[in-house]
Motif scaffolding. Sequence first.
Motif, mmCIF file in Angstrom:
data_model
loop_
_atom_site.group_PDB
_atom_site.id
_atom_site.type_symbol
_atom_site.label_atom_id
_atom_site.label_comp_id
_atom_site.label_asym_id
_atom_site.label_seq_id
_atom_site.Cartn_x
_atom_site.Cartn_y
_atom_site.Cartn_z
ATOM 1 N N ILE A 3 47.018 86.201 36.866
ATOM 2 C CA ILE A 3 47.930 86.895 37.532
ATOM 3 C C ILE A 3 47.193 86.283 38.688
ATOM 4 C CG2 ILE A 3 48.405 88.588 37.865
ATOM 5 C CD1 ILE A 3 47.511 90.726 35.497
ATOM 6 N N ASN A 4 48.789 86.066 39.376
ATOM 7 C CA ASN A 4 48.998 85.787 40.816
ATOM 8 C C ASN A 4 50.151 86.859 41.275
ATOM 9 O OD1 ASN A 4 47.317 82.960 40.815
ATOM 10 N ND2 ASN A 4 48.296 82.124 40.404
ATOM 11 N N VAL A 5 49.652 87.459 43.051
ATOM 12 C CA VAL A 5 50.600 88.450 42.876
ATOM 13 C C VAL A 5 50.401 87.233 44.792
ATOM 14 C CG1 VAL A 5 51.067 90.669 44.542
ATOM 15 C CG2 VAL A 5 49.579 90.110 42.207
ATOM 16 N N ILE A 6 52.280 87.358 44.804
ATOM 17 C CA ILE A 6 52.130 86.664 46.227
ATOM 18 C C ILE A 6 52.738 88.250 46.803
ATOM 19 C CG2 ILE A 6 53.514 85.817 47.732
ATOM 20 C CD1 ILE A 6 53.981 83.665 45.838
ATOM 21 N N GLY A 7 51.585 88.351 48.268
ATOM 22 C CA GLY A 7 52.250 89.315 48.577
ATOM 23 C C GLY A 7 51.275 91.169 48.197
ATOM 24 N N GLY A 8 50.217 90.209 49.752
ATOM 25 C CA GLY A 8 49.088 92.067 49.697
ATOM 26 C C GLY A 8 49.815 93.501 50.468
ATOM 27 N N GLY A 9 50.911 93.404 50.188
ATOM 28 C CA GLY A 9 51.663 95.421 50.615
ATOM 29 C C GLY A 9 51.462 96.368 49.403
ATOM 30 N N PRO A 10 52.027 97.328 49.541
ATOM 31 C CA PRO A 10 51.398 98.468 48.785
ATOM 32 C C PRO A 10 51.742 98.185 47.272
ATOM 33 C CG PRO A 10 52.445 99.314 50.493
ATOM 34 C CD PRO A 10 52.211 97.885 50.647
ATOM 35 N N ALA A 11 53.061 97.094 47.257
ATOM 36 C CA ALA A 11 53.141 97.034 45.479
ATOM 37 C C ALA A 11 52.091 95.753 44.834
ATOM 38 C CB ALA A 11 54.535 96.766 45.681
ATOM 39 N N GLY A 12 51.929 95.347 45.539
ATOM 40 C CA GLY A 12 51.152 94.192 45.445
ATOM 41 C C GLY A 12 50.027 94.259 44.936
ATOM 42 N N MET A 13 48.928 94.894 45.928
ATOM 43 C CA MET A 13 48.308 95.505 45.677
ATOM 44 C C MET A 13 47.731 96.699 44.185
ATOM 45 S SD MET A 13 46.078 95.450 49.112
ATOM 46 C CE MET A 13 46.548 96.294 50.267
ATOM 47 N N TYR A 14 48.123 97.737 44.328
ATOM 48 C CA TYR A 14 48.255 99.212 43.910
ATOM 49 C C TYR A 14 48.898 97.973 42.100
ATOM 50 C CZ TYR A 14 48.432 103.731 42.196
ATOM 51 O OH TYR A 14 48.060 104.627 42.589
#
Length: 384
Positions: A3-14
């Motif tokens: 899984i690749n997640v773009i954005g380390g804000g609350p949505a992406g990290m959680y």
Amino acid sequence: MKINVIGGGPAGMYFAILMKKADAAHEITIYERNGPDDTFGWGVVFSGKTLANLREADEASHSEITRDFEAWDNVDVVHRNEKISIHGNSFSGIARIRLLKILQRRCEELGVKINFRTEISDLNSLRQRCDLLVGADGVNSTVRQAFADNFKPNLNVRPNKYIWYGTDQLFHGLTLTFRGQQAGIFAAHSYKFNQTNSTFIVECDPQTWSNASFDRLSDEQTRGFLADVFADDLNGNPLLSNNSKWINFALVKNAIWHYQNVVLLGDALHTAHFSIGSGTKLAMEDAITLKQSFDEAPDVGAALRQWEKVRKPVIEDYQEAAYESMVWFENAREYMHLSPIELAYSLMTRSGRVDEEELKKRDPKFVARYEAQLSSVDYADLAD
Ligand SMILES: Cc1cc2nc3c(=O)[nH]c(=O)nc-3n(C[C@H](O)[C@H](O)[C@H](O)COP(=O)(O)OP(=O)(O)OC[C@H]3O[C@@H](n4cnc5c(N)ncnc54)[C@H](O)[C@@H]3O)c2cc1C
């Protein structure tokens, strides 16, 4: 799964935390353009219900989040220099940077890799190298723009201007303050989020904004101007800037939420006006429900379809309530003739989701006081 997640804000990290916790074999990488200590904004708000959802999803981060958060049960409305308190509303606040640090630590503990200071622009190669690409890259999402033909986004930029400040003045409760001034009407949304600071968002209509000539004022002059407008509320404390700028709220919706192995999450997918304090809450609850869809589905496509089916009606309902609230603040000028208690009642019922019965349950004394004032006005009318 990779899984690749773009954005380390609350949505992406959680989302990364919940997926990794469910299966340690998932290989999850987050790409975040900022450094681990850079942030914007001040405090974020959660309702009691959201905290219960966070506890159920991940006890470890929940207990850290709630360890030293600031809780309150009152909404205070200040109008014509009078404060009306309405109790029975369960909320709490935490500094955004503190929330991000808790989630960063939890990612590290579980083995989620975060590549800080990495701005992503080439989405296709990243997408081809994983099973799932999550666009959790905030309100100006690159992922949403890159696949705009597929997501069919709708951006509605609203007329009011707002600016996100902090202050050392402590507002014990969600405080909505209205101050009239030569330029027009200013509304402040404020609440404490730790023992020393409060968030202080100022909002005004475009006419007020141009009357005050904010386009020609520096950051310092703007803060000085607004500190004068809210002098009685700030008690001599200055407004604190964190790269704060006037912005127009953008209402984001997407007709379609996923495309092949790409899905949008949090602000990239939807926004709800800050007057109902829900951006971070919705982002984290998106993560919870998306992870739940993966628990049940046989493959990525099925999980994404299931998630959109379950989550979309919830978000649409929320956006509807937030829309009513936003429009109320856009027309705040029209309500200024109301007495403080009438204004407070109008505010509490503005989203159409809280009616008199619900308010009676939360704060019967407030409703009794409101009704007493209405009947005294009626008698006065009869006497005329
Ligand atoms: C100026 C401003 C101030 C705010 N302050 C507050 C506040 O004080 N309290 C509050 O409750 N809410 C605040 N909000 C709203 C809140 O930030 C969001 O509702 C909430 O954080 C949504 O979470 P998210 O994870 O979806 O998005 P975000 O928190 O916005 O996270 C998205 C992340 O993606 C990263 N990113 C974006 N594009 C790329 C890219 N191409 N490559 C790599 N990384 C990328 C960003 O750096 C960011 O860290 C603020 C919003 C704005 C615009």
